[in-house]
Design a protein around this motif. Structure first.
Motif, PDB file in Angstrom:
ATOM      1  N   LEU A  93       0.697  -1.232  -0.456  1.00 57.91           N
ATOM      2  CA  LEU A  93       0.119  -0.381   0.346  1.00 57.91           C
ATOM      3  C   LEU A  93       0.786   1.332  -0.033  1.00 57.91           C
ATOM      4  N   GLU A  94       1.254   1.094   0.658  1.00 61.45           N
ATOM      5  CA  GLU A  94       3.574   2.462   1.017  1.00 61.45           C
ATOM      6  C   GLU A  94       3.075   3.018   0.096  1.00 61.45           C
ATOM      7  N   TRP A  95       3.707   1.339  -1.403  1.00 62.10           N
ATOM      8  CA  TRP A  95       4.500   1.867  -2.887  1.00 62.10           C
ATOM      9  C   TRP A  95       3.812   3.026  -3.540  1.00 62.10           C
ATOM     10  N   ALA A  96       1.884   1.984  -3.477  1.00 68.69           N
ATOM     11  CA  ALA A  96       1.329   2.663  -4.314  1.00 68.69           C
ATOM     12  C   ALA A  96       1.151   4.431  -4.309  1.00 68.69           C
ATOM     13  N   VAL A  97       1.599   4.785  -2.800  1.00 74.71           N
ATOM     14  CA  VAL A  97       0.730   5.614  -2.132  1.00 74.71           C
ATOM     15  C   VAL A  97       2.180   6.972  -2.925  1.00 74.71           C
ATOM     16  N   THR A  98       3.347   6.610  -2.631  1.00 79.67           N
ATOM     17  CA  THR A  98       4.914   6.885  -1.995  1.00 79.67           C
ATOM     18  C   THR A  98       5.665   7.185  -3.891  1.00 79.67           C
ATOM     19  N   CYS A  99       5.023   6.304  -4.335  1.00 78.97           N
ATOM     20  CA  CYS A  99       5.216   5.689  -5.703  1.00 78.97           C
ATOM     21  C   CYS A  99       4.506   5.934  -7.061  1.00 78.97           C
ATOM     22  N   PRO A 100       3.313   6.615  -6.693  1.00 79.50           N
ATOM     23  CA  PRO A 100       2.750   5.604  -7.786  1.00 79.50           C
ATOM     24  C   PRO A 100       2.748   5.988  -9.204  1.00 79.50           C
ATOM     25  N   GLU A 101       3.728   6.631  -9.873  1.00 72.90           N
ATOM     26  CA  GLU A 101       3.862   6.521 -11.430  1.00 72.90           C
ATOM     27  C   GLU A 101       4.913   4.677 -11.227  1.00 72.90           C
ATOM     28  N   ARG A 102       5.064   4.421 -10.269  1.00 73.70           N
ATOM     29  CA  ARG A 102       5.480   3.323 -10.661  1.00 73.70           C
ATOM     30  C   ARG A 102       5.393   2.191 -10.289  1.00 73.70           C
ATOM     31  N   VAL A 103       4.101   2.228  -9.831  1.00 76.55           N
ATOM     32  CA  VAL A 103       2.983   0.576  -9.267  1.00 76.55           C
ATOM     33  C   VAL A 103       1.392   0.542 -10.843  1.00 76.55           C
ATOM     34  N   GLU A 104       1.403  -0.530 -11.040  1.00 73.77           N
ATOM     35  CA  GLU A 104       0.072  -0.298 -12.254  1.00 73.77           C
ATOM     36  C   GLU A 104      -0.847  -1.183 -11.439  1.00 73.77           C
ATOM     37  N   ALA A 105      -0.596  -1.923 -10.252  1.00 72.38           N
ATOM     38  CA  ALA A 105      -1.393  -2.685  -9.694  1.00 72.38           C
ATOM     39  C   ALA A 105      -0.785  -2.921  -8.762  1.00 72.38           C
ATOM     40  N   CYS A 106      -1.942  -3.563  -7.394  1.00 73.36           N
ATOM     41  CA  CYS A 106      -1.528  -2.786  -5.811  1.00 73.36           C
ATOM     42  C   CYS A 106      -2.296  -3.803  -5.449  1.00 73.36           C
ATOM     43  N   ALA A 107      -2.071  -4.607  -4.478  1.00 65.97           N
ATOM     44  CA  ALA A 107      -2.578  -6.224  -3.803  1.00 65.97           C
ATOM     45  C   ALA A 107      -2.425  -5.948  -2.369  1.00 65.97           C
ATOM     46  N   VAL A 108      -3.422  -5.883  -1.781  1.00 65.08           N
ATOM     47  CA  VAL A 108      -3.053  -5.747  -0.102  1.00 65.08           C
ATOM     48  C   VAL A 108      -4.213  -6.730   0.411  1.00 65.08           C
ATOM     49  N   ILE A 109      -3.173  -7.970   1.026  1.00 67.05           N
ATOM     50  CA  ILE A 109      -4.225  -8.367   1.599  1.00 67.05           C
ATOM     51  C   ILE A 109      -3.813  -8.259   3.019  1.00 67.05           C
ATOM     52  N   ALA A 110      -5.159  -8.575   3.892  1.00 66.08           N
ATOM     53  CA  ALA A 110      -4.856  -8.872   4.872  1.00 66.08           C
ATOM     54  C   ALA A 110      -4.268  -8.000   5.949  1.00 66.08           C
ATOM     55  N   ALA A 111      -4.414  -6.446   5.779  1.00 64.53           N
ATOM     56  CA  ALA A 111      -3.523  -5.931   6.058  1.00 64.53           C
ATOM     57  C   ALA A 111      -4.657  -4.268   5.837  1.00 64.53           C
ATOM     58  N   ASN A 112      -4.547  -3.352   6.417  1.00 67.31           N
ATOM     59  CA  ASN A 112      -5.226  -1.792   6.209  1.00 67.31           C
ATOM     60  C   ASN A 112      -3.902  -0.920   6.154  1.00 67.31           C
ATOM     61  N   ALA A 113      -4.663   0.656   6.545  1.00 70.22           N
ATOM     62  CA  ALA A 113      -4.656   1.991   5.772  1.00 70.22           C
ATOM     63  C   ALA A 113      -3.561   2.339   6.917  1.00 70.22           C
ATOM     64  N   ARG A 114      -4.100   1.831   8.853  1.00 73.68           N
ATOM     65  CA  ARG A 114      -2.959   2.031   9.055  1.00 73.68           C
ATOM     66  C   ARG A 114      -3.218   1.114  10.881  1.00 73.68           C
ATOM     67  N   VAL A 115      -2.129   1.146  11.410  1.00 69.94           N
ATOM     68  CA  VAL A 115      -1.951   0.498  12.519  1.00 69.94           C
ATOM     69  C   VAL A 115      -3.225   1.070  13.871  1.00 69.94           C
ATOM     70  N   GLY A 116      -3.844   0.227  14.637  1.00 72.88           N
ATOM     71  CA  GLY A 116      -4.999   1.136  15.636  1.00 72.88           C
ATOM     72  C   GLY A 116      -4.249   0.583  16.532  1.00 72.88           C
ATOM     73  N   ALA A 117      -5.555   1.153  17.034  1.00 64.11           N
ATOM     74  CA  ALA A 117      -4.512   1.159  19.056  1.00 64.11           C
ATOM     75  C   ALA A 117      -4.761  -0.575  19.432  1.00 64.11           C
TER      76      ALA A 117
END
Length: 385
Positions: free
Chosen positions: A174-198
């Motif tokens: 996920l961080e790859w897709a946001v940090t380097c959007p021009e370098r990622v054509e497809a992204c698969a985020v499995i069993a993960a989330n947008a932020r680590v919670g409490a």
């Protein structure tokens, strides 16, 4: 800046065998300069002429670069272990003819910065020749992407056809897709989330304290002395409970005693063990044999840093910069990265996206176990070509 690949003497250019890339000095998010960064990595297949078939596979917390089996060496003496022949941690999903087909794609998997399987980490020598130990700086998820972007440059990968990972690997994808959007054509985020919670932070702290409170830890400078194996083993026990579901543990173990070690009738000092305790003891023994305690702390702190929207506005604004196709999948029995958290990520992604569900009784580890389901999802969504 000079960046080079350092070949292994006997294993250069073979599929599924570790190589190393020197990617130069890296200025971390903290502002600290980490000198002479080296990443260990493995590859499978060949990069095509236009560089359009590269796939980056990201490993989980205590994983390594050996995602699948590689090419066996010719004329290897029977008494010499061939690392390429060893099972990988995502065999069945990655390999010849698999969903991520190594006869079609150029697959790369790198050991995370801060790890202990060949990449620069706390056990690596600092400039004074002694291990970094307690001096090793804090690494964020964004730092790991910056290092891997350097590796992509070394390998001649302009853009990834797919970046894929589960758990902490999904966080990094996920961080790859946001940090380097021009370098990622497809992204698969499995069993993960947008932020680590409490709750995840709480589990992480318990693991950290288990290691740091081991008398042998010595503030992280234990190299050359007794190893903090008790603390590392306890950290792994804590983590592994979160990796499995409560119903699975009950079905597999229940209250059964381990052999003749029935705790209800133990007559000697101490008490016996339930089967589930024996299982956790086994997981602890395995991690102590193969992992560095400081690296466990480092990668755990890296995971705790995860918040893809940090410093980027709200989540929807942060994700708006991405340009890729998406697969977001949750494990229905996951009690570490809850499906509801994956749903939050899907709702904030640009365009019309869908949350896909992996059905498994195994809890969080279902992303590793249910490889046929993961493979079908990849084919239906981001690997349709």
């Amino acid at each position: 800046m000079s960046m080079t690949v350092v070949e292994g003497a006997r294993t250069a250019h073979r599929d599924g065998v570790v190589r190393w890339a020197d990617v130069g000095d890296l200025v971390l998010e903290s502002g600290v300069l980490l000198p002479g960064v080296r990443l260990a990595f493995e590859t499978w297949g060949e990069l095509n002429a236009d560089g359009s078939n590269a796939v980056l596979v990201e490993h989980a917390l205590t994983g390594d670069s050996h995602v699948t089996r590689g090419t066996a060496a010719e004329h290897t003496p029977e008494d010499v272990f061939d690392p390429a022949a060893a099972d990988g941690w995502w065999d069945g999903l990655v390999g010849p003819g698999a969903a991520i087909d190594t006869e079609k794609y150029f697959v790369v998997c790198a050991n995370i910065l801060g790890g202990c399987f060949g990449s620069t980490g706390p056990a690596s020598p600092a400039r004074d020749g002694a291990p970094w130990g307690s001096r090793f700086p804090r690494i964020t998820v964004r730092d790991t992407v910056a290092a891997e972007a350097r590796l992509a440059d070394v390998l001649g990968v302009r853009a990834w056809r797919l970046v894929v990972g589960g758990s902490m690997g999904g966080v990094r994808a996920l961080e790859w897709a946001v940090t380097c959007p021009e370098r990622v054509e497809a992204c698969a985020v499995i069993a993960a989330n947008a932020r680590v919670g409490a709750e995840q932070l709480a589990w992480g702290q318990a693991q950290t304290l288990a290691i740091r409170q081991d008398p042998c830890f010595r503030g992280g400078d234990y190299y050359g002395g007794p190893y903090p194996e008790a603390g590392l083993g306890l950290a792994r026990r804590i983590a592994h409970i979160t990796y499995r579901s409560a119903p699975e543990l009950q079905t597999r173990f229940g209250r059964a005693p381990q052999g003749r070690e029935d705790p209800e009738y133990a007559k000697e000092a101490g008490r016996g063990r339930y089967t589930v305790e024996s299982y956790l003891d086994h997981q602890a023994s395995k991690i102590v044999e193969r992992f560095d305690a400081n690296s466990y702390l480092s990668v755990n702190e890296t995971l705790m840093s995860h918040d893809v929207a940090r410093g980027r506005g709200d989540l929807r604004t942060a994700l708006a910069r991405t340009r890729c196709e998406w697969l977001v999948a949750a494990v229905d029995s996951d009690r570490l990265f809850y499906p509801s958290e994956s749903a939050e990520l899907v709702a904030a992604l640009p365009g019309e996206q869908e949350l896909h569900m992996i059905t498994s009784p195994s809890g969080h580890d279902g992303f590793l176990i249910e490889t046929p389901q993961v493979g079908r999802l990849l084919h239906r969504t981001v690997l349709r070509d």
